[in-house]
Design an enzyme around this catalytic site. Structure first.
Site, PDB file in Angstrom:
ATOM      1  CB  SER A   1     -14.026  18.023  28.612  1.00 58.14           C
ATOM      2  OG  SER A   1     -13.424  17.650  29.830  1.00 58.14           O
TER       3      SER A   1
ATOM      4  CB  CYS B   1      -1.628  18.871  32.638  1.00 60.70           C
ATOM      5  SG  CYS B   1      -3.319  19.457  32.834  1.00 60.70           S
TER       6      CYS B   1
END
Length: 558
Positions: free
Chosen positions: A472, A50
């Site tokens: 999530s 990320c």
């Protein structure tokens, strides 16, 4: 900025000669000391894709700052990769890292006398942490997203990391074999960048545009795209313009901007984590924002973006269709945005959208408000005797809207996951996972491991889950999180017993336990809080953190 520069107190005059020595040692010249000192805060880490590339983006940002007349220096803040930590003890540190990011940016920027700064983030908590620091410090600043990763393919089937998590449940249930499991592992995340669907990272990137703290169009280009580098340069230039104009984050992050962010969240069926983060950003900005505000917005905004997990498309697909501005233009045309909200450019978002060119694309992930992808908002706030202070449900990613079932109560995610593995969770169950809230965990871990296992096992529409933890952005199914008050402080979720009937009603916005009040009171008389056994960072967090309904912040009122 001349002598009015804040950095003058650190670096101007004879008294500050020793301070200048330190910057000359890293290449500063006399000319640099005459320019605004600018921080490029890089949330960088090689521990996951990320933020892997963020340092390279920081170099492009510095080019833009230099073009705008600034003297840039890159400084770091931390990253906790949520996906890697999912289902482990490390997940306790995910939400905590949001506070640490804001705190370390405060320390970096204030201790070195910067005149302005730009934050470059990627993974989930780096983004709200940076924006929280922006409004806390209230000095010229801009946010830049690092960009999404690209999806993988298994034949014609597009994969994201969501498929990798759900494949575990499918394998346990015997629905796929070892070879398919191996291929999904190898193919589901082929590039650096953030998780590919409208999970928390991409949700927050789109919201940053709606808030006005990022440049329009900067959220959707993939991390691998050359346009990502161009937005980095332009964001550096934009920071210097904001410094010249005196635009500060609290000029931008007003209630109207937060309203636009809420509308955008509901219209995209974005991550429920965004509710926690917007509450925390509002807290830092000194703006009153509550779950009631989200509830009101949710009742008038439909879902117009068919993005995973609520739909079939990824962030790359959204980019091809015009990115966040294409969604915002639809919302503006329908009268759902507050157009006068200021952006970091110094212009109202309405004018910015009028000037922004959106490609004409047929099909794809974006729908009209008048003929939406789903007729209701992406998230619904629930209230009731099981969640007196509220709970959240991503109704946009659920196949059923009303569920009545028997509780199976667990005091940890690990216990619940083992129950799924051994087949103890059956159709009609409401899995209750408690003592995993902000104080109870501590750290309010995400539950993607268990929710993906339930969906992967084929139980997504036959089993509900209720927790004082969180999810999530990749979670789908009838999953209710952020139950407040949490079990650790004696919330009603602590009193649930196996076999209790729980009713979840998305349309009515309620979550209730069908147990007489007298029975609940008798159970409460037997309840006692669990001892706090954590020291160090976890212990500090548990002592300071507020409830999820107030954003799980650790700072008191400003």
């Amino acid at each position: 900025m001349g002598d009015a520069k804040r950095s003058s107190a650190w670096y101007s005059g004879v008294d500050n000669l020793p301070h200048r020595v330190y910057l000359r040692a890293v290449g500063f010249t006399d000319a640099d000391f005459g320019k605004p000192l600018t921080a490029v805060v890089a949330a960088w880490s090689e521990a996951g894709p990320c933020n892997y590339h963020v340092l390279r983006l920081a170099d492009y940002v510095k080019d833009g700052v230099r073009e705008g007349g600034g003297a840039p220096l890159t400084v770091p803040t931390i990253v906790v990769n949520d996906g890697i930590n999912m289902g482990t003890e490390g997940m306790r540190y995910s939400l905590i890292s949001r506070e640490l990011i804001a705190d370390t940016i405060e320390a970096q920027v204030n201790s070195h006398g910067f005149d302005g700064w730009i934050g470059v983030g990627g993974c989930d908590k780096t983004q709200p942490g940076i924006i929280m620091a922006m409004v806390r410090l209230n000095m010229p600043s801009v946010y830049l997203y690092g960009g999404t990763g690209e999806g993988g393919y298994l034949g014609e089937r597009q994969l994201t990391v969501e498929d990798a998590f759900e494949a575990v449940g499918a394998y346990i249930a015997g629905k796929i074999g070892e070879e398919e499991l191996r291929l999904i592992e190898e193919l589901s995340f082929p590039t650096y960048g953030t998780c590919q669907g409208l999970f928390t990272a991409n949700t927050m990137a789109i919201i940053a545009e709606a808030l006005g703290v990022s440049l329009l169009g900067s959220a959707s280009p993939p991390a691998t795209s050359s346009r990502r580098a161009r937005y980095a340069v332009e964001s550096g230039r934009a920071l210097m313009r904001a410094m010249e104009l005196g635009i500060r984050p609290r000029d931008v992050v007003t209630y109207d901007a937060l309203y636009n962010a809420m509308v955008t969240l509901m219209a995209t069926a974005g991550s429920t984590n965004a509710i926690l983060h917007l509450l925390a950003i509002a807290h830092e900005a000194g703006v009153e924002l509550t779950l009631e505000d989200f509830d009101r917005v949710s009742r008038k905004v439909p879902v117009i973006a068919a993005l995973r997990p609520a739909g079939p498309f990824t962030m790359v697909d959204l980019d091809r269709a015009g990115g966040a501005p294409a969604i915002l233009r639809k919302l503006k045309s329908a009268g759902l945005l507050r157009e006068d909200a200021l952006t970091v450019t110094g212009e109202p978002i309405g004018k910015e959208l009028d000037r922004y060119s959106v490609p004409a694309v047929s099909g794809g992930p974006i729908y009209d408000v008048s003929s939406p992808y789903k007729p209701h908002a992406g998230i619904r706030i629930l209230w009731g005797n099981l969640a007196p202070e509220g709970a959240v449900l991503k109704v946009g990613a659920a196949d059923v809207c009303r569920f009545r079932g028997e509780a199976l109560a667990f005091d940890s995610e690990a216990e619940a996951f083992e129950a799924v593995k051994r087949g103890a969770v059956r159709p009609g169950n409401v899995v209750v996972i408690r003592y995993v809230g902000p104080k109870g965990a501590p750290g309010m871990p995400e539950m993607l491991k268990i929710t993906a296992a339930i969906v992967g096992a084929g139980l997504g529409s036959e089993v509900a889950l209720v927790t004082d933890g969180r999810f999530s952005g990749a979670t789908r199914g009838l999953m209710v999180g952020h139950v407040s008050p949490e079990a650790a402080v004696g919330g009603p979720i602590a009193l649930v017993e196996d076999g209790d009937t729980i009713l979840i009603d998305c349309e009515g916005g309620t979550i209730t336990i069908d147990v007489d009040r007298s029975v609940l009171e008798e159970r409460r008389s037997r309840w006692s809080p669990k001892p706090v056994e954590h020291r160090g960072l976890l212990g500090k967090y548990a002592r300071l953190v507020s409830q999820a309904s107030r954003g799980a912040v650790t700072s008191g009122p400003y």
